[in-house]
Design an enzyme around this catalytic site. Structure first.
Site, mmCIF file in Angstrom:
data_model
loop_
_atom_site.group_PDB
_atom_site.id
_atom_site.type_symbol
_atom_site.label_atom_id
_atom_site.label_comp_id
_atom_site.label_asym_id
_atom_site.label_seq_id
_atom_site.Cartn_x
_atom_site.Cartn_y
_atom_site.Cartn_z
ATOM 1 C CE LYS A 25 -2.559 0.832 3.734
ATOM 2 N NZ LYS A 25 -2.446 2.185 4.303
ATOM 3 C CB SER A 162 7.564 9.602 7.660
ATOM 4 O OG SER A 162 6.538 8.640 7.473
ATOM 5 C CD GLN A 163 0.850 9.447 6.465
ATOM 6 O OE1 GLN A 163 0.146 10.281 7.048
ATOM 7 N NE2 GLN A 163 0.415 8.218 6.220
ATOM 8 C CG ASP A 310 1.782 1.033 10.235
ATOM 9 O OD1 ASP A 310 1.159 1.667 11.108
ATOM 10 O OD2 ASP A 310 1.907 1.433 9.066
ATOM 11 N NE ARG A 341 -3.322 0.707 14.038
ATOM 12 C CZ ARG A 341 -2.778 0.980 12.875
ATOM 13 N NH1 ARG A 341 -1.472 1.142 12.784
ATOM 14 N NH2 ARG A 341 -3.530 1.081 11.796
ATOM 15 C CE LYS A 409 -6.948 3.390 7.190
ATOM 16 N NZ LYS A 409 -6.278 4.032 6.124
#
Length: 430
Positions: A25, A162-163, A310, A341, A409
């Site tokens: 992804k 980081s996005q 993640d 999370r 998703k």
């Protein structure tokens, strides 16, 4: 990195389940955006799509439509020139495309869903505001972006997202003059930035990386053009492969995952190394990774999750049945994902009989021989759903899982693959 034939703990080599992993992804978002910016045609080969990838594709189609219909470079065209960008719950689509539409001088409204509109955009928006872009108030939905982005110097903390760095890296080469991105302080999730640099090189974009003391500086020449490589195939997804490798380690049969690049820039390829640190038997050969049943060998470890946030749900599940205690630290950014999370991993594993203590920046997990099973809420979070599903391999009673549709998703065929490989017998979805 290859072991000889590794036997099943009982003495004979275990049976093997083989799974061809879906495309990454993270890589797909970047390749699709780069391909859309090429003047020449570019085919991005994707064998499977998720809701996040469809959101990026739909946004790019809308950007192309508006540009084709004549929005002015200043983004102040006639009514109808305003782009309507429905980015779903995709943080990548949202955060990558904000700098891009600003670099293109477009007038655009973003429509985030779920928790995405509440996830932070600061200091990205403040940096863009200094360079001629205007925004709706943070948290607004739709989120309105307008104005022509100007080149120059940008400063982004390395421990926020980081996005932000990726979005700027993809947008700034389009501007007339040179720019810099200075990444300050502690740097987290840098594997995603390295993946961005790899994709940009493939599309002919030059970015120069320099170290200045403790800081990283990316120098980005302006007036560049994205050049089509013709065809590019998206490599396999290490993030989702982690759950199948975990299933191999915890279950009764080995699991072989194909389609993975062992030298990938994806930071989540570290899952193989971390499973070995737990004591698991992992074999890597060419594009294939095999995880062998290893539950009786697992020992708790200390995990710095700053570069691999993640991976925490999968690693926490392994820790839940490893001997001793596992500490997961530097994971505070997980509170800003599709769910909090740290909270959701704790609640789900404890509901299934685990012993997990939530801390401000991580988890402390005391392993048990087996989990009991019970009810698990998916928290509308694809990675929590997959964690709970794989947990059913090691529970004495059924796992009753609600909200399983959240896997769409990132991995719409997850449960199909689970059932085809006969790994869902102790799982009930509601």
């Amino acid at each position: 990195m290859r072991h000889p034939g590794i036997p099943h703990p009982g003495g004979e080599r275990s049976a093997m389940k083989r799974i061809d992993i879906l495309p990454s992804k993270s890589a797909a978002h970047r390749m699709l955006i780069a391909a859309a910016l090429c003047e020449e045609p570019c085919d991005v080969i994707l064998s499977e799509r998720s809701l996040d990838i469809e959101a990026t594709e739909n946004c790019l189609a809308e950007i192309r439509r508006v540009r084709k219909e004549g929005a002015t470079p200043e983004g102040n065209g006639e009514a109808g020139d305003e782009a309507q960008l429905h980015c779903g719950e995709s943080g990548s689509a949202f955060r990558f495309l904000i700098p891009l539409v600003a670099a293109l001088g477009m007038d655009a409204k973003f429509y985030p869903e779920g928790r995405l509109s509440r996830r932070p955009l600061s200091p990205l928006v403040e940096e863009l505001e200094k360079k001629g872009v205007t925004f709706s108030p943070l948290g607004a939905n739709p989120f309105h972006v307008k104005g022509q982005l100007e080149p120059g110097a940008f400063r982004i903390p390395g421990n926020v997202s980081s996005q932000y760095i990726t979005g700027l890296m993809m947008a700034l080469p389009l501007l007339a003059d040179d720019s810099t991105i200075r990444v300050t302080g502690e740097r987290q999730s840098m594997g995603y930035v390295n993946l961005t640099l790899q994709v940009l090189r493939e599309f002919g974009i030059e970015i120069i990386t320099e170290r200045m003391g403790e800081e990283l500086v990316y120098r980005i020449p302006g007036n560049q053009k994205y050049r089509s490589p013709g065809t590019c195939k998206v490599e396999g997804d290490w993030s989702n492969a982690a759950f199948w490798l975990t299933a191999g380690v915890l279950g009764e049969e080995a699991v072989q995952v194909t389609g993975l690049n062992p030298n990938s820039a994806q930071g989540d390829r570290k899952i193989a190394e971390l499973l070995r640190q737990f004591g698991a038997k992992i074999e890597v050969q060419e594009d294939t990774v095999t995880a062998y049943p290893s539950r009786t060998s697992l020992q708790g470890i200390i995990i710095d999750a700053s570069q691999i946030p993640d991976m925490v749900p999968a690693l926490a599940l392994v820790a839940a049945v490893a001997n001793g205690t596992t500490e997961i630290c530097h994971a505070e950014r997980l509170r800003l994902k599709e769910s909090d999370r740290l909270m959701s991993v704790t609640e789900v594993l404890n509901a299934l009989g685990g012993r997990v203590e939530e801390r401000p920046d991580g988890l402390v997990i005391t392993g048990r021989d087996v989990l009991s099973g019970g009810r698990a809420d998916g928290f509308n979070d694809h990675r929590i759903v997959m964690m709970a599903a794989i947990a059913s391999l090691i529970t004495t009673d059924k796992v009753i899982l609600t909200g399983s549709a959240a896997v769409n998703k990132s991995y719409p065929t997850f449960f199909t693959v689970l059932e085809e490989n006969k790994m869902g017998n102790n799982l009930e979805r509601r």
